[in-house]
Design an enzyme around this catalytic site. Structure first.
Site, PDB file in Angstrom:
ATOM      1  N   LYS A 130       3.121   2.100  10.640  1.00  0.00           N
ATOM      2  CA  LYS A 130       2.527   1.444   9.477  1.00  0.00           C
ATOM      3  C   LYS A 130       3.053   2.097   8.191  1.00  0.00           C
ATOM      4  CE  LYS A 130      -0.783  -0.314   6.767  1.00  0.00           C
ATOM      5  NZ  LYS A 130      -0.931   0.725   5.799  1.00  0.00           N
ATOM      6  N   HIS A 164      -5.599   4.096  13.856  1.00  0.00           N
ATOM      7  CA  HIS A 164      -5.769   5.530  14.153  1.00  0.00           C
ATOM      8  C   HIS A 164      -6.078   5.707  15.641  1.00  0.00           C
ATOM      9  CE1 HIS A 164      -7.255   5.281   9.818  1.00  0.00           C
ATOM     10  NE2 HIS A 164      -6.272   6.168   9.728  1.00  0.00           N
ATOM     11  N   ARG A 205      -7.718   1.057   3.537  1.00  0.00           N
ATOM     12  CA  ARG A 205      -7.863   0.453   2.206  1.00  0.00           C
ATOM     13  C   ARG A 205      -8.203  -1.042   2.267  1.00  0.00           C
ATOM     14  NH1 ARG A 205      -3.591   4.468   0.640  1.00  0.00           N
ATOM     15  NH2 ARG A 205      -4.552   5.781  -0.958  1.00  0.00           N
TER      16      ARG A 205
END
Ligand code: AMP
Length: 546
Positions: free
Chosen positions: A404, A292, A442
């Site tokens: 991604k 990010h 995750r």
């Protein structure tokens, strides 16, 4: 042979000079004030060289006689010579700049389109040229081709001249380039001669070019760049995702302002826009990591104001998925956002975004159905819908997404183009952990053994890449290579491993020069995805499979 010319302009006088030099006799050259009635009476050929729209009137003014009436138009058929039973046309495939040069060029053995009476061929043979029969049906096409070859090429040269002057580079340098290019095309054909960003699919460079060009030069550039892309078997520039490098981007740290409501965010951003400031936007679901962060740095490098959103969007989770347990840590996220130059952090809750049940869905068919869409049927509709809503709330100039989520990036790019949303979608490379695992919020679900096993996705992609670089072109065999790598890892269960066209995301019959490898697998209960691009270099001919 005796001939008369009607229309003593550049073409008429060039023909007269050339035919006389070839042993023909000129009876007369007649202009607009001459009486044309008897022009066909005392010669073998009347050559009409007036402008195209006057040929019919001139032919009608000539009383049919013993002469064959011939026009020299490239576009017109023989019907314009209607009153004359013996008629023909002769069109030199060359430009005739003035009578003297023109006469010389006509006798240099070039190609002439001929139709009608055999006298047309006699004229060409007398001049030492090569007659090519072009019947009336193909005449406009023949002439259009000549316009492209001669006039449009001049228009392009004029653009080169203007831009060279602006760039402060001597025109000579570009002349060499143009001459070599023409020679290459003549020798090898257009496709092998293609080079440059459009042929490579390098949309970032095309964007740079477009920004550098004066506005009135952009249309021509873009039309031809898209044509070069088409020849190279690539989609048009607008439908390609622009990607930027996120390496070594320095940012000034900020203290992000938290904005939880749509109204406040709009008010703040309206003020920024009024002040003429550009807005870069990074949508996320939070639990931020350096993947990010790289998007935020890219946004900070190219925009005055950086907005990031943190919103765990229920629409993109199926009831069986991890919505409730999705990791959250706002305090840490504020820190990551600040380190990476975010000014405004939009943190709406679910009731702010969806105050009542949404009955509107944005759905990008086809692209959303395969791969992750097959395993998560409602996922991408949820993504396209929330991203559309976020775009409408933020109104960014540019929005940044990670490669991604490669399929998501393709869907957002296509959706933005299809709906003409005024935002530039920019893709950023995947940021990985030192051992090669793609960073993901995750990854926190993985226990130590699973974390170690998760690297298998990257290993499978590497094996697929090696197979292609070794010459494998069968997508199924590349998929098998990746599958067997995952099969050897007991903690991982493969969902899919595929070698696809990077734009359509379809499996081609044979792999071309650009391939995307996609993979998804479960490690324990955590579903992980990864991908990579494999380029083998050469340009693929038009019409061959990707
Ligand atoms: P998410 O928070 O998972 O919805 O991701 C928000 C954005 O960050 C998406 O555009 C992702 O593709 C991007 N992103 C997530 N992980 C990475 C990564 N490892 N490298 C680059 N971009 C990423």
């Amino acid at each position: 042979m005796l001939f008369t010319v009607v229309g003593p302009g550049r073409a008429g006088l060039s023909f007269a000079g050339a035919l006389v030099a070839s042993g023909w006799q000129c009876v007369a050259t007649l202009g607009r004030h001459d009486d044309l009635r008897l022009a066909a009476a005392d010669c073998d050929v009347v050559l009409i060289t007036v402008p195209d729209d006057q040929i019919a009137a001139v032919a009608a003014a000539i009383t049919p006689g013993r002469a064959v009436v011939v026009h020299a138009s490239g576009a017109k058929g023989l019907d314009v010579l209607a009153p004359h039973a013996r008629r023909a046309s002769v069109h030199p495939l060359m430009s005739l700049p003035d009578p003297e040069t023109g006469a010389g060029k006509l006798r240099r053995g070039g190609v002439f389109a001929v139709a009608g009476d055999p006298v047309a061929e006699r004229i060409v043979t007398a001049l030492g040229g090569r007659p090519v029969a072009v019947d009336d049906g193909r005449r406009p096409l023949y002439h259009a081709t000549a316009a492209v070859a001669a006039n449009h090429l001049v228009a392009l040269c004029a653009q080169v001249e203007r831009l060279a002057a602006r760039a402060g580079v001597p025109l000579d340098a570009y002349w060499d380039l143009m001459e070599t290019t023409l020679e290459n095309v003549r020798r090898s054909g257009p496709i092998p001669s293609l080079t440059g960003p459009a042929a490579r699919g390098d949309s970032s460079t095309i964007s740079l070019h477009l920004e550098a060009l004066p506005t009135d030069e952009r249309t021509l550039y873009l039309v031809l760049a898209n044509e070069a892309a088409r020849l190279a078997g690539r989609p048009p520039y607008r439908e390609q995702t622009r990607t930027v490098s996120t390496e070594a981007l320095a940012v000034t740290p900020t203290t992000p302002t938290l904005v939880p409501t749509i109204a406040e965010l709009r008010a703040r951003l309206d003020a920024e826009r009024r002040a003429g400031r550009s807005i870069g936007f990074v949508p996320t679901m939070g639990y931020l990591h350096d993947g990010h962060g790289s998007l935020m740095r890219a946004a900070a490098a190219a925009n005055d104001v950086v907005v990031a959103s943190i919103f765990v969007n229920p629409l993109q989770f199926a009831p069986t998925e991890d919505l409730a347990g999705y990791p959250r840590d706002l305090e840490r996220d504020i820190g990551v956002a600040g380190t990476n130059g975010v000014h405004l952090l939009f943190t709406p809750d679910v009731t702010e975004m969806y105050p009542r049940p949404m009955i509107t869905t944005v759905s990008v068919a086809e692209l959303s159905a395969r791969w992750d869409g097959a395993s998560r049927p409602t996922h991408f509709d949820g993504v396209s819908t929330v991203v559309t809503k976020l775009f409408n709330i933020v109104g960014p100039c540019r929005a940044y997404f990670g490669e991604k989520d490669y399929q998501q990036l393709a869907i957002i790019t296509r959706m933005t183009a299809d709906l003409a949303i005024p935002v530039e979608v920019i893709g950023c490379p995947i940021v990985r952990e030192p051992d090669g695992l793609a960073m993901s919020s995750r990854n926190v679900y993985l226990d130590p053994a699973q974390r170690a096993a998760a690297v298998v996705l990257r290993r499978a992609l590497d094996a697929g890449t090696a197979a292609i670089l070794d010459g494998e072109r069968d997508p199924e065999r590349v998929s098998d290579v990746m599958t067997s790598v995952v099969a050897a890892e007991p903690l991982a269960t493969l969902d899919y491993a595929a070698a696809v066209d990077p734009h359509t995301l379809e499996v081609p019959a044979t792999l071309g020069s650009h391939t995307r490898l996609l993979i998804a697998a479960r490690v324990g209960t955590t579903r992980l995805i990864d991908n990579c691009g494999v380029d083998t270099g050469s340009v693929r001919p038009l019409g061959t499979p990707a």
